[in-house]
Structure formats: C-alpha cells, structure tokens
Design a protein around this motif. Structure first.
Motif, mmCIF file in Angstrom:
data_model
loop_
_atom_site.group_PDB
_atom_site.id
_atom_site.type_symbol
_atom_site.label_atom_id
_atom_site.label_comp_id
_atom_site.label_asym_id
_atom_site.label_seq_id
_atom_site.Cartn_x
_atom_site.Cartn_y
_atom_site.Cartn_z
ATOM 1 N N GLU A 148 0.965 -1.014 0.127
ATOM 2 C CA GLU A 148 -0.062 -0.121 -0.114
ATOM 3 C C GLU A 148 0.921 1.417 -0.079
ATOM 4 N N THR A 152 1.123 3.964 -3.053
ATOM 5 C CA THR A 152 0.629 5.337 -2.641
ATOM 6 C C THR A 152 1.632 6.319 -3.009
ATOM 7 N N TRP A 157 -2.104 4.116 -5.941
ATOM 8 C CA TRP A 157 -3.087 3.310 -4.958
ATOM 9 C C TRP A 157 -4.284 3.445 -5.438
ATOM 10 N N LYS A 161 -6.279 0.032 -6.192
ATOM 11 C CA LYS A 161 -6.541 -0.598 -4.911
ATOM 12 C C LYS A 161 -7.408 -1.815 -4.896
#
Lengths: 274, 444, 460
Positions: A148, A152, A157, A161
């Motif tokens: 993550e 990011t 992300w 995601k």
C-alpha cells in the motif's frame, strides 16, 4: 583504477559552487571508463551525485549516459563483454570492490527502465517480489503495508487498490511505469536510477511521472537519463551533459540551460544536433 | 547537514533513513542464505547437463566396447587336400556334382587329422564343432570357381565357429561352470592345443562387410542390410526431395493466403509429429494391402519413409525460402521476369543450401528409422544381397533389431558393430549438413 | 522388362522430346529466336512435358494395378472345385502360385492346376510388362509428334509450361494432405472392421488383453480378449518414468544453457545434447535391453527388490534419456523468448540469478514449458523401438514400474510382424490401437502447439 587517457582530455566544469555545501555526496565517481569488447563507450567520467536531489543525464543518443547510469548499480554486469574501469563510490565505498555485494548494492540502488517491464504476475505480487526475496518483510501484514505504501508513494494506489490481483501487464503504459517505480520503492532503496522512464509514454502519462519524480525527491536520491531537455529542465536540480562518451559539462540545471560553458552543450541545447 | 539537528521527535527524513537502514540490514542478513541457494541451483543445472552428457558417454562407450570384438574373427589355418574321390569321383567336373560334393567331410577330416587320438563319434562331432559351417562353403566356392584345384593340397584360413571365436576372445571362459557354457572343457583343451600349434589366428573380419545376414554369427554380415538401406534411401530421396521442394515453393512463393493453404500448413506441422509407427500402418494398409505392392521391398519402405520425411523437408525448405530477402524477388520481377522465373532462377538457387541441409537431416532420420519398416515386412530374414528396389531386403536399423533379438552370444558384438556403422553414417550425414550450413550460411 | 529399364526409356524419350521441341521452334521461326513468343528452350519443355507426364502416369498406374489384375485373371482361370473353398484356403493357394511363379519354395504340394496357374501367372506378367513398354513408347512418341506439330512462333510456350509447373507444385503440396487422409482413412476403415467383431466399449474399457485367438474353436480362451486398458496403463507408466527422467534433466539443463552457461560452453554442449536426439531409437532399445535392464535387475537383487528384466523402469529410463534433448531444446527456446527486460527488472531490484529464474522467468515461461513437455510426452507415447526391445509382451495391469508392462506400440508391432491373416480380429486390433495412438498424439500436439504459439505471440 583506470589510467587517465590524456589524448581524450575531458572538459569538466568544476564541481559545484559554494551554495551546494550543505549537500551530501551519494555517488562519487572518478575516471569511469566502460568498454564493450574492444569498443570504449565512456571516457574518464568524473561526476558526483548528491543526496535528495534529481540529477539528469542528457545528451544525444549513443553518448554513454545510459551506460554511465548502469555502472552505478552494476547492471552492466549482466552484459558479458562489458568491462568497467575507474572509481565508483557509494557513500565512500567502491561499488566494484569486494566489500560491496552486488545484490545488496542493487537493493540500495533501485532502477526503473525505459520500457515499463512489470512481471507477468498480479499487481500485488509485482510489488511484493522485492521485499520477499530480500527478506525485508515476511508476514502478510508487513507486505500488505509495504504494497500500500509503495503504491501510494507512486501515486497509483487509488487507481489499483480494488484490483491488486489483476496482472500488472494489464495496466496502461503510464500505470505500468508507475507500478515499476512502486516496485523499486518497495525495496526501500536509497537511490533510484531511471533510464528514460517516459520515452515510451504519452504526454499525459509523462507529466504524471514527472510530478511523481519531484515528490520522490524528498525521500530518495534520483538519477534520471532523458533525451528530452525540457524534461531535464522540469524535474532536475542538476544536469550533466554527455557527448560521445565524454562528460562535457555538469552543473545546476538552470545554469546549464541558460549559460552553458561548453560550445557543444550550447549547440545541443539550441538544437544544432541531437 | 540536514540531519545535523537532533531532536527527540524523529524527523520524516530520519524515519526514512531508519527504515532504509533496517531494510539494508535485512538484505545483508539474507545474503548468505541466498548465495547458497544460488550456488545450489547452479549446481543442479551443471549436474543436469553433466548427467545428460554422461548418458552419451556411457551409451557410446558401451556400444563401442561391445562392438569392437566383432571386427576381428578367429580363423584356423588348415592344409586341406581337395581329394578327387570325395569331390568328383567320376571326374566329370559336372557343375552340380561340384556344388553338391561333401566338402564338410573334407574340412572335418583335415581337422580330425590334427588329433589322431580322437576316435569316438561323439568326440569327433565335438571336435569338428570348432569349425564354422562356413568353412565347407568357403571350400565349395573355391572349387566351383576353379575346378583345376581338385587334387591339390591348399593352405586355407577357415573361419572358426562363433562360440570358439568368443572363447578365443575371452568372452567365454573357464570361470563359468561347464554346464552353463556352450564350449566344453574338452573342446577348450583341443582349441588350446590348436592355438599352441600356432594355427589359430585373429584376423580382420571381412565377412562382416561382405556378407548378408546368416544364422551363424561368424558368417553374418551387414552388406545386405547396407544395400537395402541404400536402395530404400534412394527411393526416399527420389520421392521426398522433389515433392518436398515443390510443395515448399508453392506454399511459400505462390499460395494465396486462404483457408486451404492454412489447412495444409497446420497439416504439415501435425504430420511431423505423428508417431512413425503410424506411417508403417499407412504403408501396410495402403501400399501393400490396397495396391498390392511387394512386401519387404525397399520400394515400399522408401515410399513410407518418404511420406515420413516429407514434413521435415517441407518445413526446412520453407524456412530457407523465407530467408531469401524479398528485395531479390522484387529486383527480378522489376526486370520483367515471370514469377516462375524469379523462383527458378533466383530464389531457389539461393535457398538451395538450406534446402539441402534440411534434406540431409531428414534423410538421416529416415536412415535410422525402424518401426514403420517392421510393419511392411522389412523385418524378414534375408540371406541374399538385394539387387534392386523390388527385391526383398532389410535395412541397417532393422538388422540391428533382428540381431539384438538373436539368442546367440556372438550376435551381441555384431549388433554393436552394426550400430557403430549405422552411427558412423549418421554422423557423417550430420557433419555434412553442418558443413553445408557453415559454408553457405549467409546473412542478408 | 524391369521397372528401371522402362523408366530409363521414358526419361530418354522425354529428353529427346525437349531437343526436338527446341529445334522445331527455331526452325519455325526461321532461325531467329526473337520472332518466337518464348525463348526456344520453353518450346523444348513444352514438348517434354507433353511426352513425360502421360507416360509417367501410365507407368505408375500400370505398375500399381498390374499385380491385382493379373491375380484376378489367374484366380478366375482356376478349376471350379478350387474356387469353392473358403477365402482363407483361396489365399493360401494364391500364395503358392505367387511363390511358384517367383521361384520360391511353396508350402503345399504342387498340383498340376497350381502349376498351370503359376505358368499362366508368369506369362501374364511378362505380357503385361511388354505391353506396358510398348504402350509407353507409342504414347510418348505420339505425344511428341502432336506437341511438335503445335509449335509455331505464336505459341505461348512459356505460359503453358509455367501453368503446368504450377499444377505440379499444387499437386505436390496436396500430397501432405493426402497422406493425412490416407492415415485417417486406413486407420478408421480397418478399425471399423475390428469394431464389427469387438465392441468399442470392450476395447476401450476392458481390463484384459490377450489377442491370441486360438487355432481351433474348442481350445481354452478361444475368443481372445481385447480390453486395451492394460496397454494404455503400461504406455502411461513408461511415459511417466521417461518424463521423470527427461523433465527435470531437460528443464534444468535448458535453464543452465540459457541463463548460466558461457557462450563457449553453450556452443559446445548444445550440439552434443542434440546427438542424443539423432541416435536411432533401435540403438536405445539395444542399450536398454543389453545394459540398463540387467544392471537394474542386478541392483534390485542387491537391494532385495524383485525387478523384472523387462521392467517399465528400464524402458522408461532409456526413453527418458532419448527425450532429454526434446525437452531441453524446446524449453531453451521458450526461456530465451522471455524478454530481457523482465530479467533486468528483476536484477535491478537486487534479485540473484536463481531468484530471477525461479520467480520471474519460469512463471513467465510456464505455458511454453508445459507445451514442450506435452510434445515430449507425445513423443514418448508414440515411441516404438525402445519398448519393443526392452518392455514386456504380456499385458499386465499394474502401476509398479519394477514389473514388466506392455504398451500400445509394442502390441501393434507384435500383432503385425510375422505371419498374419487378414480380417482376423488380432490383426485388425493393431489398427484400432494405431487409431487410438494417432488420436492421442494428435490432440497432444495440437494443444501443445496452440499453447506454445500463444505464448510466443505474447512476447512478440
């Protein structure tokens, strides 16, 4: 250490003026020569790379800028006929010495390539690959966190995601390249080398990567090879100009583009050749 | 310096450095294990290659070591008197009398004369077993070709029976119990005596190169099978080369890209992978049962092998044709040549080395092929050397198969020797192909 | 009048046609080649083709149909009472006649009727050969005369010759299809006759295989059993052993050659491995029977294991050695097709070579490797000589590689080699087995090729 080839006397602008005193040197290279078989591709390059800064390497194609970049994390080792001479120090240790392990070196000095090259695995696995092989993270939670964070930081992300299990090769070109950057970040390197990372991308994707590079500067030292002078001007703090295997001139990006010292640099940036 | 300012609260920069350092340490800790894994993996690779190469070495050394003895043959030198009263008592010199005379008795008597003390019928038979049945045949040949020899005494070098040949070479020895071997102690003693007298010698086994198959190992040769192979290969070449090249030229140079040509292409690729025995079934059902062509003939064998090698030749020829750059075709077309002229004058000659290389490799495959030939009856026991493509014949690999199946010990060496000769041909052909490729290799 | 002689005459005639045609064209143009539509030698080819094609066709057709027609005539002329016997008896008589005619030893006694038939046979064959020769001569000369008559400066000889050549090219490329059709037709046709005698269900799912039909109907086990499951299991068992050898060795050596080996080693070892693929299978069979099987049996005795001298293990091991180069060269290609950029990506992250191979290259190359394994399995299933020489004959339903098993190909050979009676279930069973073999290998190949091609496209 390679002996200095006097017939190929190189003009190098003296390293940085007083305003740069606060910066720490990450890479310190002197007299770098690279040979492909009999052919010499780099002639006595002396160049310093400073921490938390973007250094752009520019020059016409075939000038040796990619070759130089690849000596920094010893990617040239993968080419059988390639030989490297000279001093290349990372934080004061020669990267070609026995004290540095090439695997460890590449973990510290990551790389992003010209063409996005995600592995034919899921997006998640692409990111998790580095931390797993290096044993940086073992538990699922650690890896989840790294994935993550890396995505990011690579500002990917939000886009991926919900589909971390889909293959990385299914993303668009720009997304693939950001995935590759995220993959490099996941290993928590100190330096990221980028070899013309935008040359295969459209202008919008290029703009996003450039923004990203600027953000990454806070956390990483970045060396970027580019054939676009505009890109160098936009993203870099320092620029080095290579020509025919010589490092012609290096300095603050602003200065290089406004008041180049060398005739060849001037010719190049005004578009006489390239 | 940026991190010169130390505070209790870590700056983001410090945190980052911390993590990088931790990561770096993790990497350093993992290194030893990873390099061990690396070395292990590499060793597996080397081990696999080494194992494969060891297989080659074992295979070749087994074949050569067991085949070499077949190239020599023990012979016994006897002074045979060609007695008039045994061969031709009436003195007619009639041909059938000469052929049917009892030469066995002549040579047997000569051998028995070496051991006057042997009297019993049983012992006599055991003693004469030393001589090959080919000995009498050799004398017969000699006499029928030159009847004027009758009455003379000739010093002849006659072949020894296979079991005694093996004893002479040490393959059969006293180490095994007498009941378990085919040469008795008494026979060994006689043979040793003959050896002491210096009339047993080992000579080059020319029979092996000049005879066809035989039930007696010492008389069996490979010339019959070699000629059979030659005729079969001639038929195969005469069919598969022109047809293969024509098909390749059509598919590569003229064929429109439509469904039919696509089917032909897929079809050729699949044919290349059909088990060879299926081609044998095709030959049996179509050539022999349907068209009534003769069984066991090189003609049918050659036809079956031609169908089998056709895909190889077509695929190689197409690759060679494809390698000729289009610019050459365009240049010739631009000069007003017809498409057929472009192909026959320019493209085909340039592609020929590649086509020939592919053909030689295809022929080498065909030369080593056995299974389909078993189906069409080329597995028969054939004593005559074939003289044409419709004579019954066998081929080298089938001869190997036949001999490998024979119970006689002495055939083991002959099988290996036949394999050595077969492999020699194959290696020569492949070397020729490699040479051709090297010599004419051209980069456009 | 031998085939070779007639063929030689035919070739001479054709070559003569070429020269006659060429000289005729020059004469018709008054000696100036430029007045002709085509170059003179095309007129030569024109006449040669006119002469060569019909005569070759006659020769081929005549040769093929001569024997059946002659036999039909001879059979028709046999005395009534001999014709009444059953077909098997008839074929025996014909066999005797044939043998007598070609001067071989006959099986039965020679009755005057058979002797007469044989004499007739010989004379018919002689007449036929003479007639063939004369016909070819006449047709050839007539064709030359006709074609020569057509030659005029305006004749578009080149176009006609090229059209004919094109037709020949097309015919040649259709031969490949004809071969496939021939294979399918002969297998299907004979299998159909087999399945009239034995039900397909029994054949495909039966557990017992003993094709020896008894000579007399009152013998035990007279009917013969045609359940092919033991053969399929035996084939799979041996193929499995072979893949256990060839799979790891082939794949690992491919990896070593593609990723580790220095150029020089690669250049030397690759052709050496190819040698394994070039060795005739009969040599492997001999090696298995002579060396490997006794060795394994001795080792087995040493270890207290009872290893059959015709064990599936021995045949499988040697077959595995034979297949190594197939696996390694196909896998080598596949691994080399993985783009360099993936390797660099992995090295750039600090992966070692083996990590890159295991975690990036092999997963990426997996479809291609699976394809190459399937091709290798299809090779193993269709391989004949090794198993004929080293595996057993008795159908033994077992999964134990130390025991002797038999395979589909072994049974095909056993059923068809030696004296065979046609139309017996035993002989026809071989074709049914051949059909199964053909279908299975064909499916494996088609799937494997599709997989490999798709994989290649992915990285092109």
């Amino acid at each position: 250490m390679g002996e200095v080839d006097m017939s190929n006397a190189v003009e190098v602008t003296a390293p940085m003026a007083s305003s740069d005193a606060a910066r720490e040197t990450k890479f310190h290279t002197r007299g770098v020569q690279v040979f492909y078989g009999e052919k010499q591709a780099l002639f006595d390059v002396d160049l310093d790379i400073y921490e938390n800064e973007v250094t752009a390497l520019i020059g016409p194609s075939g000038c040796g800028k990619s070759t130089y970049l690849r000596t920094l994390n010893r990617m040239n080792d993968t080419i059988d006929i390639c030989r490297v001479k000279g001093k290349i120090e990372l934080d004061g240790t020669d990267v070609y010495s026995d004290k540095i392990d090439v695997v460890h070196l590449r973990a510290r000095v990551g790389m992003v390539f010209q063409k996005p090259n995600p592995f034919p695995k899921s997006i998640y696995e692409n990111i998790a690959y580095g931390p797993r092989i290096h044993g940086i993270a073992t538990g699922k939670e650690d890896i989840d966190q790294i994935v993550e964070e890396s995505l990011t930081k690579a500002s990917l992300w939000n886009e991926v995601k919900d589909r971390l299990d889909e293959p990385g090769t299914g993303l668009s070109g720009g997304q693939q390249q950001r995935l590759c950057i995220a993959r490099a970040i996941a290993v928590q390197p100190e330096v990221i080398l980028m070899d013309e990372p935008c040359s295969a991308l459209d202008p919008i994707a290029t703009a996003r990567i450039e923004e990203l590079i600027d953000e990454l500067r806070d956390n990483f030292t970045i060396v970027i090879v580019t054939h676009s002078m505009q890109q160098a001007a936009r993203v870099s703090q320092r620029t080095a100009f290579f020509h025919l295997g010589d490092l012609v001139e290096v300095g603050e990006t602003g200065k290089i583009f406004t008041t180049p010292q060398d005739q060849r640099t001037q010719d190049y940036i005004t578009g006489r050749f390239g | 310096m940026t991190d010169a300012v130390m505070t209790d609260v870590q700056t983001p920069d410090q945190m980052r450095r911390d993590r990088a350092a931790r990561a770096s340490n993790a990497v350093r800790r993992s290194l030893k294990k990873r390099y061990a894994a690396e070395a292990r993996f590499r060793a597996y690779g080397i081990g696999a290659v080494g194992l494969a190469l060891a297989c080659i070495v074992v295979l070749f050394s087994t074949i050569i070591s067991s085949g070499l003895p077949a190239f020599t043959q023990s012979a016994i030198t006897l002074n045979v008197e060609l007695k008039q009263d045994v061969i031709d008592p009436e003195g007619t010199r009639d041909k059938s009398t000469l052929i049917n005379a009892n030469y066995r008795k002549l040579v047997f008597d000569t051998l028995l004369a070496e051991f006057p003390e042997v009297t019993g019928r049983r012992d006599k038979r055991a003693l004469t077993a030393i001589l090959s049945s080919g000995a009498a045949f050799q004398v017969q040949q000699l006499v029928t070709s030159d009847p004027s020899l009758i009455g003379q005494t000739l010093e002849l070098s006659l072949p020894v029976a296979a079991d005694f040949d093996l004893y002479n070479k040490g393959v059969i020895n006293k180490g095994t119990a007498e009941s378990d071997r085919r040469v008795s102690d008494q026979q060994m003693a006689w043979f040793d005596t003959l050896k002491e007298r210096g009339i047993i010698e080992s000579e080059l086994n020319t029979t092996f190169f000049t005879n066809a198959d035989s039930r007696e190992p010492e008389l069996a040769g490979i010339l019959g099978a070699a000629m059979g192979s030659l005729f079969t290969m001639l038929v195969t070449l005469a069919l598969s080369f022109p047809i293969g090249v024509c098909a390749a030229v059509y598919l590569e140079e003229f064929a429109p890209k439509n469904r039919l040509t696509q089917i032909i292409e897929v079809n050729i690729n699949n044919l290349a992978a059909v088990p060879s025995i299926v081609f044998g079934l095709l030959g049996l059902a179509v050539f022999i049962n349907f068209f009534g062509l003769p069984r066991s003939a090189p003609l049918v064998g050659g036809m079956v092998l031609a169908l089998m090698t056709l895909p190889t030749i077509i695929i190689a020829s197409r690759a060679a044709l494809k390698a000729v750059p289009p610019s050459i075709r365009e240049a010739a077309l631009g000069l007003g040549a017809s498409r057929m002229q472009v192909v026959t004058h320019h493209v085909l000659p340039l592609a020929m080395p590649g086509i020939l290389t592919g053909t030689i490799i295809g022929m080498a495959q065909a030369l080593g092929e056995t299974a389909p030939l078993l189906m069409i009856g080329m597995v028969a026991f054939i004593v005559d050397i074939p003289g044409g493509i419709t004579d019954p014949a066998t081929v080298l690999p089938v001869q190997v198969y036949l001999w490998a199946d024979s119970p006689e010990r002495a055939f083991v060496a002959r099988t290996s020797a036949a394999i050595m000769i077969l492999l020699t041909f194959l290696i020569l052909m492949n070397a020729l192909a490699v040479l051709l490729r090297k010599k004419f290799e051209r980069r456009w | 009048m031998s085939f070779t002689f007639v063929l030689g005459a035919l070739i001479i005639l054709t070559v003569a046609g070429f020269y006659l045609g060429r000289s005729r064209s020059m004469a018709s143009a008054g000696g100036t080649a430029s007045r002709l539509h085509s170059r003179p030698h095309y007129y030569g080819y024109f006449v040669a083709l006119w002469c060569g094609i019909p005569t070759i066709l006659i020769l081929g057709v005549w040769t093929v149909f001569q024997t059946p027609i002659v036999e039909m005539i001879v059979q028709g002329n046999l005395p009534e009472r001999m014709l009444e016997g059953d077909p098997a008896q008839m074929s025996l008589i014909m066999n005797d006649i044939r043998n007598l005619a070609s001067g071989n030893i006959t099986s039965g006694e020679i009755t005057p009727a058979v002797q007469a038939a044989a004499d007739q046979y010989v004379s018919l064959v002689q007449t036929s050969a003479l007639a063939k020769f004369v016909l070819i001569l006449v047709v050839g000369i007539a064709a030359i005369a006709y074609a020569r008559g057509k030659i005029a400066p305006s004749l578009r000889a080149r176009n006609q010759v090229e059209k004919t050549m094109m037709a020949i090219l097309i015919i040649c490329s259709v031969i490949a299809i004809l071969t496939t059709i021939g294979i399918v037709m002969s297998l299907v046709f004979e299998s159909y006759r087999f399945f009239e005698k034995v039900s397909p269900v029994e054949f495909l799912f039966g557990l017992e295989w003993s094709p020896q039909t008894a000579l007399r109907s009152d013998q035990v086990g007279a009917s013969g059993a045609f359940g092919a499951i033991p053969l399929f299991v035996g084939t799979l068992l041996i193929s499995f052993v072979a893949m256990c050898v060839a799979g790891p060795i082939g794949l690992l050596s491919a990896i070593y050659m593609a990723e580790y080996a220095p150029l020089k080693v690669r250049g030397a070892v690759k052709p050496l491995l190819e040698i394994l693929a070039g060795i005739p299978t009969v040599v492997y069979g001999f090696f298995a029977a002579l060396t490997v099987a006794p060795f394994l049996r001795d080792q087995g005795t040493f270890l207290g294991l009872d290893i059959s001298s015709e064990s599936a293990l021995a045949a499988g091991l040697v077959m595995g050695i034979m297949i190594i180069p197939f696996v390694s060269s196909l896998s080598d290609d596949v691994i080399n097709a993985v783009p360099q950029s993936l390797r660099e990506g992995s090295y750039g992250l600090g992966a070692t070579k083996s990590e890159t191979i295991k975690r990036v290259i092999l997963p990426a190359a997996l479809p291609g490797i699976v394809g190459s394994f399937m091709l290798a399995i299809s090779r193993a299933i269709g391989e004949t000589m090794i198993v004929v020489m080293a595996a057993g004959l008795g159908a033994n339903l077992t999964a134990n590689p130390l025991e002797a098993v038999t395979t589909v190909t072994v049974q095909i050979v056993t059923l068809l080699v030696g004296d065979q009676e046609f139309d017996s279930a035993k002989t026809l069973a071989a074709f049914a087995l051949g059909l199964v073999l053909f279908c299975v290998t064909l499916c494996l190949n088609i799937i494997a090729m599709a997989v490999v091609n798709k994989y290649r496209e992915q990285y092109d």
